[in-house]
Design a protein around this motif. Structure first.
Motif, short mmCIF file in Angstrom:
data_model
loop_
_atom_site.label_atom_id
_atom_site.label_comp_id
_atom_site.label_asym_id
_atom_site.label_seq_id
_atom_site.Cartn_x
_atom_site.Cartn_y
_atom_site.Cartn_z
N TYR A 90 3.12 10.37 -5.96
CA TYR A 90 1.82 9.71 -5.80
C TYR A 90 1.93 8.31 -6.39
O TYR A 90 2.44 8.12 -7.50
N CYS A 91 1.50 7.31 -5.64
CA CYS A 91 1.47 5.94 -6.16
C CYS A 91 0.05 5.65 -6.66
O CYS A 91 -0.89 5.60 -5.87
N LYS A 93 -1.16 2.94 -7.76
CA LYS A 93 -1.67 1.64 -7.35
C LYS A 93 -2.14 1.67 -5.90
O LYS A 93 -3.24 1.20 -5.59
N CYS A 94 -1.31 2.20 -5.02
CA CYS A 94 -1.70 2.30 -3.60
C CYS A 94 -2.65 3.47 -3.37
O CYS A 94 -3.26 3.57 -2.31
N GLU A 95 -2.74 4.38 -4.35
CA GLU A 95 -3.52 5.61 -4.21
C GLU A 95 -3.11 6.39 -2.98
O GLU A 95 -3.94 6.82 -2.17
N GLU A 96 -1.79 6.54 -2.85
CA GLU A 96 -1.25 7.25 -1.69
C GLU A 96 -0.23 8.30 -2.11
O GLU A 96 0.50 8.10 -3.07
N CYS A 113 7.43 3.04 -5.82
CA CYS A 113 6.76 2.96 -4.52
C CYS A 113 7.48 1.96 -3.63
O CYS A 113 7.75 0.84 -4.04
N LYS A 115 6.27 0.39 -1.17
CA LYS A 115 5.36 -0.70 -0.77
C LYS A 115 5.12 -1.69 -1.91
O LYS A 115 5.22 -2.90 -1.72
N CYS A 116 4.76 -1.17 -3.10
CA CYS A 116 4.31 -2.06 -4.16
C CYS A 116 5.25 -2.09 -5.37
O CYS A 116 5.07 -2.91 -6.27
N SER A 118 5.51 0.03 -7.77
CA SER A 118 5.00 0.71 -8.97
C SER A 118 5.77 2.00 -9.22
O SER A 118 6.27 2.63 -8.28
#
Ligand code: ZN
Length: 158
Positions: A90-91, A93-96, A113, A115-116, A118
């Motif tokens: 679970y990220c 920051k992206c809440e995904e 992550c 994407k970001c 984190s």
């Protein structure tokens, strides 16, 4: 020699054959008898919920623990968790949620992550969720009445 009005095997066979228990397995133990050992005085109902299959593959993408535990507690069951089920990452920051294999790693081999960048949290749940409920009896109930009480206790969750 008198016979008990009912025993555990009879009750568990009856549950198995007659009651709709949804995603749960259900069984009972007779935890207290009257002095003659003929009539149950206390019955413990157990509901167990398995969150994944035999090789620890969870059935869902996210842990069902909270909602299952809430349903059990609302029906007056005590709740216990056992084992660990891995759901992926679970990220925050992206809440995904991410499946295993979608993560990247930094130089310290920490899962991050893609994407970001984190740091990821691992999403964990329990492997089994158990609910326990004790039914106190007066010792006067018929086998049929005992079954009704068990049916009611299970029906409040399922
Ligand atoms: Zn992210």
């Amino acid at each position: 020699m008198s016979e008990p009005i009912i025993d555990e095997d009879e009750l568990n066979d009856w549950i198995h054959e007659n009651l709709e228990t949804g995603g749960f397995s259900a069984w009972v133990n007779i935890t207290k008898w009257d002095e003659e050992g003929l009539r149950p005085k206390e019955i413990q109902v157990t509901l167990s919920y398995k969150t994944g299959d035999g090789i620890d593959q969870p059935y869902g993408d996210t842990p069902p623990d909270d909602s299952i535990a809430e349903a059990l507690r609302n029906a007056g069951f005590d709740v216990e968790f056992d084992g660990i089920m891995h759901y992926g990452y679970y990220c925050p920051k992206c809440e995904e949620n991410l499946h295993y294999g979608e993560e990247n790693y930094d130089e310290q081999e920490v899962a991050i992550c893609p994407k970001c960048g984190s740091e990821l949290e691992e999403e964990l749940g329990s492997k089994w969720i158990y609910g326990y409920k004790t039914i106190k009896l007066k010792g006067m109930e018929t086998a049929e009445e005992i079954k009704k009480l068990i049916e009611k206790a299970i029906g409040e969750v399922v």
